[in-house]
Structures are given as structure tokens and as C-alpha cells.
Motif scaffolding. Structure first.
Motif, PDB file in Angstrom:
ATOM      1  N   ASN A  92      71.763 -43.392  33.465  1.00  0.00           N
ATOM      2  CA  ASN A  92      72.746 -43.865  32.491  1.00  0.00           C
ATOM      3  C   ASN A  92      72.106 -43.899  31.106  1.00  0.00           C
ATOM      4  OD1 ASN A  92      75.314 -44.788  31.803  1.00  0.00           O
ATOM      5  ND2 ASN A  92      74.689 -46.930  31.931  1.00  0.00           N
ATOM      6  N   VAL A  93      72.451 -42.921  30.275  1.00  0.00           N
ATOM      7  CA  VAL A  93      71.766 -42.738  28.992  1.00  0.00           C
ATOM      8  C   VAL A  93      72.671 -43.111  27.818  1.00  0.00           C
ATOM      9  CG1 VAL A  93      70.612 -41.060  27.503  1.00  0.00           C
ATOM     10  CG2 VAL A  93      70.464 -40.825  29.983  1.00  0.00           C
ATOM     11  N   PRO A  94      72.199 -43.956  26.909  1.00  0.00           N
ATOM     12  CA  PRO A  94      72.965 -44.221  25.689  1.00  0.00           C
ATOM     13  C   PRO A  94      72.931 -43.000  24.770  1.00  0.00           C
ATOM     14  CG  PRO A  94      70.881 -45.414  25.645  1.00  0.00           C
ATOM     15  CD  PRO A  94      70.978 -44.769  26.987  1.00  0.00           C
ATOM     16  N   TYR A  95      73.957 -42.857  23.947  1.00  0.00           N
ATOM     17  CA  TYR A  95      74.017 -41.679  23.073  1.00  0.00           C
ATOM     18  C   TYR A  95      74.546 -42.056  21.697  1.00  0.00           C
ATOM     19  CZ  TYR A  95      79.095 -41.643  23.674  1.00  0.00           C
ATOM     20  OH  TYR A  95      80.420 -41.997  23.672  1.00  0.00           O
ATOM     21  N   SER A  96      74.345 -41.172  20.752  1.00  0.00           N
ATOM     22  CA  SER A  96      74.909 -41.318  19.409  1.00  0.00           C
ATOM     23  C   SER A  96      75.049 -39.934  18.786  1.00  0.00           C
ATOM     24  CB  SER A  96      74.013 -42.206  18.534  1.00  0.00           C
ATOM     25  OG  SER A  96      72.691 -41.706  18.501  1.00  0.00           O
ATOM     26  N   PHE A  97      75.908 -39.852  17.780  1.00  0.00           N
ATOM     27  CA  PHE A  97      76.048 -38.605  17.027  1.00  0.00           C
ATOM     28  C   PHE A  97      76.425 -38.923  15.594  1.00  0.00           C
ATOM     29  CE2 PHE A  97      80.114 -39.325  19.221  1.00  0.00           C
ATOM     30  CZ  PHE A  97      81.037 -39.259  18.178  1.00  0.00           C
ATOM     31  N   ASN A  98      76.245 -37.960  14.727  1.00  0.00           N
ATOM     32  CA  ASN A  98      76.510 -38.171  13.308  1.00  0.00           C
ATOM     33  C   ASN A  98      77.902 -37.680  12.917  1.00  0.00           C
ATOM     34  OD1 ASN A  98      75.354 -35.403  13.674  1.00  0.00           O
ATOM     35  ND2 ASN A  98      75.814 -35.267  11.498  1.00  0.00           N
ATOM     36  N   ARG A  99      78.430 -38.287  11.871  1.00  0.00           N
ATOM     37  CA  ARG A  99      79.625 -37.773  11.217  1.00  0.00           C
ATOM     38  C   ARG A  99      79.182 -36.845  10.087  1.00  0.00           C
ATOM     39  NH1 ARG A  99      81.378 -43.417  11.582  1.00  0.00           N
ATOM     40  NH2 ARG A  99      83.184 -43.604  12.972  1.00  0.00           N
ATOM     41  N   THR A 131      68.359 -25.032  10.042  1.00  0.00           N
ATOM     42  CA  THR A 131      69.002 -25.847   9.006  1.00  0.00           C
ATOM     43  C   THR A 131      69.715 -27.069   9.575  1.00  0.00           C
ATOM     44  OG1 THR A 131      69.325 -23.879   7.644  1.00  0.00           O
ATOM     45  CG2 THR A 131      70.636 -25.810   7.088  1.00  0.00           C
ATOM     46  N   ALA A 132      70.519 -26.875  10.616  1.00  0.00           N
ATOM     47  CA  ALA A 132      71.269 -27.992  11.201  1.00  0.00           C
ATOM     48  C   ALA A 132      70.333 -29.048  11.774  1.00  0.00           C
ATOM     49  CB  ALA A 132      72.213 -27.474  12.292  1.00  0.00           C
ATOM     50  N   ILE A 133      69.257 -28.590  12.408  1.00  0.00           N
ATOM     51  CA  ILE A 133      68.286 -29.520  12.987  1.00  0.00           C
ATOM     52  C   ILE A 133      67.597 -30.329  11.889  1.00  0.00           C
ATOM     53  CG2 ILE A 133      66.091 -29.675  14.232  1.00  0.00           C
ATOM     54  CD1 ILE A 133      67.024 -27.278  15.885  1.00  0.00           C
ATOM     55  N   LYS A 134      67.238 -29.646  10.818  1.00  0.00           N
ATOM     56  CA  LYS A 134      66.580 -30.336   9.705  1.00  0.00           C
ATOM     57  C   LYS A 134      67.479 -31.430   9.133  1.00  0.00           C
ATOM     58  CE  LYS A 134      64.479 -29.613   5.171  1.00  0.00           C
ATOM     59  NZ  LYS A 134      64.192 -28.647   4.082  1.00  0.00           N
ATOM     60  N   ASN A 135      68.776 -31.138   8.993  1.00  0.00           N
ATOM     61  CA  ASN A 135      69.723 -32.125   8.465  1.00  0.00           C
ATOM     62  C   ASN A 135      69.849 -33.323   9.409  1.00  0.00           C
ATOM     63  OD1 ASN A 135      70.222 -30.541   6.219  1.00  0.00           O
ATOM     64  ND2 ASN A 135      72.014 -29.546   7.117  1.00  0.00           N
ATOM     65  N   ALA A 136      69.852 -33.050  10.717  1.00  0.00           N
ATOM     66  CA  ALA A 136      69.930 -34.136  11.702  1.00  0.00           C
ATOM     67  C   ALA A 136      68.693 -35.020  11.635  1.00  0.00           C
ATOM     68  CB  ALA A 136      70.094 -33.555  13.100  1.00  0.00           C
ATOM     69  N   ILE A 137      67.544 -34.406  11.463  1.00  0.00           N
ATOM     70  CA  ILE A 137      66.293 -35.164  11.376  1.00  0.00           C
ATOM     71  C   ILE A 137      66.312 -36.095  10.163  1.00  0.00           C
ATOM     72  CG2 ILE A 137      63.813 -34.951  10.922  1.00  0.00           C
ATOM     73  CD1 ILE A 137      63.882 -32.404  12.655  1.00  0.00           C
ATOM     74  N   LYS A 138      66.873 -35.619   9.053  1.00  0.00           N
ATOM     75  CA  LYS A 138      66.978 -36.452   7.851  1.00  0.00           C
ATOM     76  C   LYS A 138      67.796 -37.713   8.135  1.00  0.00           C
ATOM     77  CE  LYS A 138      66.565 -32.938   4.219  1.00  0.00           C
ATOM     78  NZ  LYS A 138      67.286 -32.229   3.122  1.00  0.00           N
ATOM     79  N   ILE A 146      61.972 -45.173  15.452  1.00  0.00           N
ATOM     80  CA  ILE A 146      62.480 -44.059  16.255  1.00  0.00           C
ATOM     81  C   ILE A 146      61.410 -42.968  16.353  1.00  0.00           C
ATOM     82  CG2 ILE A 146      64.851 -44.524  15.587  1.00  0.00           C
ATOM     83  CD1 ILE A 146      63.408 -41.313  14.398  1.00  0.00           C
ATOM     84  N   LYS A 147      61.528 -42.184  17.397  1.00  0.00           N
ATOM     85  CA  LYS A 147      60.599 -41.079  17.627  1.00  0.00           C
ATOM     86  C   LYS A 147      61.389 -39.914  18.219  1.00  0.00           C
ATOM     87  CE  LYS A 147      56.445 -39.184  18.819  1.00  0.00           C
ATOM     88  NZ  LYS A 147      55.451 -38.755  17.863  1.00  0.00           N
ATOM     89  N   ILE A 148      61.449 -38.807  17.511  1.00  0.00           N
ATOM     90  CA  ILE A 148      62.110 -37.616  18.047  1.00  0.00           C
ATOM     91  C   ILE A 148      61.151 -36.954  19.032  1.00  0.00           C
ATOM     92  CG2 ILE A 148      63.121 -35.357  17.526  1.00  0.00           C
ATOM     93  CD1 ILE A 148      63.735 -36.452  14.708  1.00  0.00           C
ATOM     94  N   LYS A 149      61.548 -36.944  20.292  1.00  0.00           N
ATOM     95  CA  LYS A 149      60.674 -36.418  21.339  1.00  0.00           C
ATOM     96  C   LYS A 149      60.890 -34.934  21.598  1.00  0.00           C
ATOM     97  CE  LYS A 149      58.266 -38.198  23.854  1.00  0.00           C
ATOM     98  NZ  LYS A 149      56.798 -38.325  23.850  1.00  0.00           N
ATOM     99  N   HIS A 150      62.155 -34.496  21.488  1.00  0.00           N
ATOM    100  CA  HIS A 150      62.442 -33.122  21.890  1.00  0.00           C
ATOM    101  C   HIS A 150      63.793 -32.703  21.302  1.00  0.00           C
ATOM    102  CE1 HIS A 150      60.681 -30.245  24.870  1.00  0.00           C
ATOM    103  NE2 HIS A 150      61.839 -29.643  24.694  1.00  0.00           N
TER     104      HIS A 150
END
Length: 225
Positions: A92-99, A131-138, A146-150
Motif C-alpha cells: 500500500n503505497v502513498p502517492y502524489s502528483f503535480n499540477r 526536460t519533464a524530469i528536470k521540472n519535476a525535480i525542481k 526528501i530523497k529521489i531514489k529512482h
């Protein structure tokens, strides 16, 4: 080739996710093919997609606290993945996403779902230039502890030979990037099955053109991930 790759390629071909024509990608690259994951529009298909992501995550054997989806295409993939993790593996994993745009009313903000914290895996569909990944990291980096693992994707287009996602590890952020398949897997599958010969020639021709394009140094993948 691993069985999960074969099954995933069979799935995307059956569902016509891989389409051919003349496309301009977000990175401004011209491409004779497009990976249209948004063509999946039923619960059954999305759940099947989620199971591929979930199985890949299990095989990667990474410890994480939550999943993060990149708007927009990463959102349905994210939801399908967390459901598959629960149904298939009882995780059971919690999740989130950006607008894309910050909400100015109600709860406000630009994040939906779980409070971003701990070890995070980013979910998206395709890697071209980063590009999309870089924006998400920002977005994620604005939150403390927080720690981005993968980062897990459906397809690595392998537009640039310098970037080997399966072995990539950035010193700056210390995360890795994986994809369920890459374009070379698709080429190998089509050759092995002796199918879609016209489309196979298109993919091989594009691959050869990329090598020449790289020599011009007119376009660079994002090295600041």
C-alpha cells in the motif's frame, strides 16, 4: 530479452501505443514514431500498464516511501501503478502528483495527494531529453526531508548514446533512471518476430540518422538532472 519486456512490447503493439508518422517532440526533435501512452483509455488497459510498472518496481528491489507522477501523462500511470502494487503485491503505497498550474483556491498549492517526504520514486512515460524530469525535480526539491531514489519510465527512446539510463547515476542527486523497455528492445523484438517490416526499417533508419545528428552537437540532452 526478459519476458516482461516481450510482454510489454506485445502489449504496446496490440494497443497501438507505438504509432508512426511525422512528429515534433517536446524536445523539438523530429521523429518518425511516437509513443502515445495516452491512447490507453479503459480501466483494464490502465491496470495492465500499472502491473508492468509494479512488477518492474518489485524487480528493481528499491526501498521507497512514496511514488510521484509527472503531470499530465504520468498521473494515470501513477494511479494504475499504486493500485497494481496493492492488488498484486499487497503493498500500500502513498502517492502524489503535480499540477501544471498552482491552484489558488481551496487547499491551494500545486501538489495533489500525499505530503512529499522520504524516499521517492518518480513515475513517467518516456525519456527523450530529460526536460519533464528536470521540472519535476525542481518541484520536489522545494520540500524538505526528501530523497529521489529512482525514476521509472515506460520507454527510453535512446536519442543520445551518451546517456545510458540503465546505468545512469548522477552524483548531484544520486538517483537512477530505469525504463521497462528501450527502443533497441523494440527493434530486436520486431526482428525476432519478423513482423512490421516497414516500421522496423523506419526505426532503424531513425537510429542511423541519430548518430549523424549527434555529431553536429546541435542538440544536447539535459545534463543537469
Amino acid at each position: 530479452m526478459k519476458e516482461i519486456k516481450k510482454k510489454f512490447i506485445k502489449f504496446i503493439l496490440k494497443k497501438k501505443i507505438l504509432i508512426f508518422g511525422n512528429f515534433i517532440l517536446k524536445s523539438k526533435i523530429k521523429s518518425p514514431y511516437f509513443f502515445n501512452i495516452s491512447s490507453l483509455s479503459t480501466g483494464k488497459d490502465l491496470y495492465t500498464l500499472g502491473k508492468f510498472y509494479a512488477k518492474t518496481l518489485i524487480k528493481l528491489n528499491i526501498k521507497f516511501d512514496s511514488l510521484f507522477g509527472i503531470a499530465y501523462k504520468g498521473i494515470p500511470i501513477l494511479i494504475a501503478t499504486v493500485i497494481a502494487l496493492k492488488n498484486k503485491f499487497n503493498i500500500n503505497v502513498p502517492y502524489s502528483f503535480n499540477r501544471k498550474e498552482t491552484k489558488t483556491y481551496g487547499e491551494k498549492g500545486n501538489i495533489v495527494g500525499n505530503l512529499i517526504k522520504g524516499k521517492i520514486i518518480i513515475i513517467d512515460d518516456v525519456f527523450t531529453s530529460g526536460t519533464a524530469i528536470k521540472n519535476a525535480i525542481k518541484i520536489i526539491k522545494k520540500y524538505k526531508d526528501i530523497k529521489i531514489k529512482h525514476i521509472l519510465l515506460s520507454l527510453d527512446r535512446k536519442e543520445f548514446k551518451e546517456l545510458n539510463l540503465s546505468k545512469n547515476k548522477r552524483k548531484k542527486n544520486s538517483f537512477q533512471i530505469s525504463s521497462i523497455i528501450n527502443i533497441n528492445d523494440i527493434i530486436h523484438y520486431l526482428k525476432k518476430k519478423n513482423i512490421m517490416k516497414k516500421e522496423l526499417k523506419i526505426l532503424i533508419k531513425h537510429k542511423l540518422k541519430k548518430k549523424e545528428f549527434e555529431k553536429t552537437k546541435k542538440f544536447q540532452y539535459d545534463q543537469n538532472l
